[in-house]
Write a protein that holds these residues in place. Structure first.
Motif, mmCIF file in Angstrom:
data_model
loop_
_atom_site.group_PDB
_atom_site.id
_atom_site.type_symbol
_atom_site.label_atom_id
_atom_site.label_comp_id
_atom_site.label_asym_id
_atom_site.label_seq_id
_atom_site.Cartn_x
_atom_site.Cartn_y
_atom_site.Cartn_z
ATOM 1 N N LEU A 110 0.823 -1.203 0.000
ATOM 2 C CA LEU A 110 0.000 0.000 0.000
ATOM 3 C C LEU A 110 0.863 1.261 0.000
ATOM 4 O O LEU A 110 0.542 2.247 -0.684
ATOM 5 C CB LEU A 110 -0.930 -0.008 1.215
ATOM 6 N N PHE A 111 1.941 1.234 0.747
ATOM 7 C CA PHE A 111 2.848 2.384 0.748
ATOM 8 C C PHE A 111 3.520 2.548 -0.616
ATOM 9 O O PHE A 111 3.740 3.674 -1.073
ATOM 10 C CB PHE A 111 3.896 2.235 1.847
ATOM 11 N N LEU A 112 3.838 1.442 -1.270
ATOM 12 C CA LEU A 112 4.419 1.532 -2.618
ATOM 13 C C LEU A 112 3.423 2.137 -3.596
ATOM 14 O O LEU A 112 3.805 2.910 -4.486
ATOM 15 C CB LEU A 112 4.851 0.149 -3.089
ATOM 16 N N LEU A 113 2.149 1.807 -3.443
ATOM 17 C CA LEU A 113 1.123 2.419 -4.290
ATOM 18 C C LEU A 113 1.043 3.918 -4.056
ATOM 19 O O LEU A 113 0.739 4.687 -4.971
ATOM 20 C CB LEU A 113 -0.246 1.776 -4.011
ATOM 21 N N GLY A 114 1.331 4.342 -2.826
ATOM 22 C CA GLY A 114 1.344 5.769 -2.534
ATOM 23 C C GLY A 114 2.449 6.506 -3.264
ATOM 24 O O GLY A 114 2.342 7.714 -3.506
ATOM 25 N N ILE A 115 3.514 5.788 -3.633
ATOM 26 C CA ILE A 115 4.587 6.402 -4.422
ATOM 27 C C ILE A 115 4.186 6.494 -5.888
ATOM 28 O O ILE A 115 4.451 7.482 -6.569
ATOM 29 C CB ILE A 115 5.891 5.598 -4.276
ATOM 30 N N VAL A 116 3.515 5.444 -6.374
ATOM 31 C CA VAL A 116 3.178 5.369 -7.800
ATOM 32 C C VAL A 116 2.069 6.354 -8.161
ATOM 33 O O VAL A 116 2.147 7.056 -9.175
ATOM 34 C CB VAL A 116 2.766 3.933 -8.174
ATOM 35 N N LEU A 117 1.041 6.428 -7.332
ATOM 36 C CA LEU A 117 -0.109 7.276 -7.647
ATOM 37 C C LEU A 117 0.234 8.748 -7.401
ATOM 38 O O LEU A 117 0.725 9.093 -6.328
ATOM 39 C CB LEU A 117 -1.321 6.874 -6.795
ATOM 40 N N PRO A 118 -0.024 9.634 -8.339
ATOM 41 C CA PRO A 118 0.250 11.063 -8.136
ATOM 42 C C PRO A 118 -0.720 11.674 -7.136
ATOM 43 O O PRO A 118 -1.925 11.396 -7.178
ATOM 44 C CB PRO A 118 0.060 11.662 -9.540
ATOM 45 N N PHE A 119 -0.200 12.496 -6.241
ATOM 46 C CA PHE A 119 -1.058 13.078 -5.209
ATOM 47 C C PHE A 119 -2.034 14.092 -5.793
ATOM 48 O O PHE A 119 -3.033 14.438 -5.155
ATOM 49 C CB PHE A 119 -0.201 13.724 -4.121
ATOM 50 N N GLN A 120 -1.792 14.564 -7.028
ATOM 51 C CA GLN A 120 -2.712 15.528 -7.630
ATOM 52 C C GLN A 120 -4.097 14.944 -7.838
ATOM 53 O O GLN A 120 -5.076 15.695 -7.951
ATOM 54 C CB GLN A 120 -2.151 16.017 -8.974
ATOM 55 N N LEU A 121 -4.197 13.602 -7.888
ATOM 56 C CA LEU A 121 -5.507 12.977 -8.067
ATOM 57 C C LEU A 121 -6.440 13.269 -6.897
ATOM 58 O O LEU A 121 -7.661 13.261 -7.068
ATOM 59 C CB LEU A 121 -5.339 11.461 -8.231
ATOM 60 N N GLY A 122 -5.869 13.493 -5.728
ATOM 61 C CA GLY A 122 -6.707 13.737 -4.550
ATOM 62 C C GLY A 122 -6.687 15.162 -4.065
ATOM 63 O O GLY A 122 -7.073 15.417 -2.914
ATOM 64 N N MET A 123 -6.253 16.102 -4.904
ATOM 65 C CA MET A 123 -6.112 17.477 -4.444
ATOM 66 C C MET A 123 -7.445 18.106 -4.066
ATOM 67 O O MET A 123 -7.552 18.814 -3.068
ATOM 68 C CB MET A 123 -5.426 18.321 -5.521
ATOM 69 N N ILE A 124 -8.501 17.848 -4.859
ATOM 70 C CA ILE A 124 -9.797 18.478 -4.568
ATOM 71 C C ILE A 124 -10.402 17.948 -3.267
ATOM 72 O O ILE A 124 -10.779 18.735 -2.391
ATOM 73 C CB ILE A 124 -10.757 18.282 -5.756
#
Length: 276
Positions: A110-124
């Motif tokens: 799960l932590f590795l997925l946090g590296i792969v997924l861009p945080f901009q997806l959850g900005m709103i």
């Protein structure tokens, strides 16, 4: 014993490396040169050495753009975020590296997925959450944000390094009566100095230079960081490029000093963190 000969190939390689080094140094030269010139000299000879150099641009940038308060804001947010990342990341990585259960493996993935997924997806949704918590325009909101965003990368580096450490050190401490927490804080954590230096510099550069997030969460408040303040400063004083470039130099100096102090840990710690 064989001796390496200095031949034509080595000479060409040296020329290429010198050219690459000059290409990287040219923007630094241009930035410093333009910051030491007046407006007329910049217009007539922008890349020539300043004759004579002037430091008036720096005093004007410091007072006009309120860089002093911006530097303080960036320092508080960066330092506290780094402390949280090191404390939470190192201890969490110790659990993941020493836990052989499915839970530990699942959490690590799960932590590795946090590296792969861009945080901009959850900005709103993140912005709405921070707004509902009343943390917009505050240090706390930015510290929580950076700690959460950079925690997966921090745990990734720490976990690889801890897996490469022998278990005998912590096991010996626990045989002597120490708890897991005591074994980690007194035995394991001091051994993490190389990777901690890497974690410090990589996260510090990201947090200090980040522009989009502080603009969104701190824009218009008294907690604006250096990149946001320099951006507003450029828009206000765009006709006086000497002051603009002086502000950029002042903004880059603190993080450059940190990098020079910790640079020997970056490659060594990062390479060690990839083991395991």
């Amino acid at each position: 014993m064989t001796h390496l000969r200095y031949g034509f190939r080595t000479f060409v390689l040296e020329l290429v490396m010198i050219a690459v080094g000059l290409a990287f140094l040219f923007p630094v030269y241009a930035l410093i040169t333009l910051s030491l010139k007046g407006s007329q000299e910049i217009a007539s000879s922008p890349l020539a050495p300043p004759v004579p150099p002037t430091g008036a641009n720096y005093s004007s940038a410091w007072s006009s753009a309120s860089l002093g308060s911006a530097l303080l804001n960036s320092t508080v947010i960066t330092v506290v975020s780094l402390v949280c990342l090191i404390a939470i990341g190192s201890f969490g990585a110790y659990f993941l590296a020493r836990c052989a259960s499915r839970l530990g493996f699942t959490l690590y993935v799960l932590f590795l997925l946090g590296i792969v997924l861009p945080f901009q997806l959850g900005m709103i949704p993140l912005f709405k959450l921070v707004d509902q918590m009343g943390l917009l325009g505050t240090y706390q909101g930015m510290i929580i944000f950076y700690t959460g965003i950079q925690l997966p990368f921090t745990i990734f580096l720490y976990t690889g390094f801890i897996r490469a450490l022998p278990r005998d050190y912590a096991n010996a401490a626990m045989i002597d009566g120490a708890s897991h927490l005591q074994a980690f804080t007194k035995v394991v954590f001091p051994l993490l100095r190389p990777i901690t230096g890497t974690v410090l510099i990589l996260n510090a550069v990201f947090i200090w230079n980040d522009f989009f997030t502080p603009l969104l969460y701190l824009g218009g408040s008294a907690r604006e960081t250096v990149p946001v303040r320099v951006f507003a400063f450029v828009g206000q004083y765009v006709s006086d490029y000497g002051i603009v470039f002086a502000g950029l130099v002042l903004a880059a100096l603190p993080i450059l000093a940190v990098f020079l102090v910790l640079q020997r840990y970056v490659i060594r710690g990062f390479a060690s963190g990839l083991k395991g």
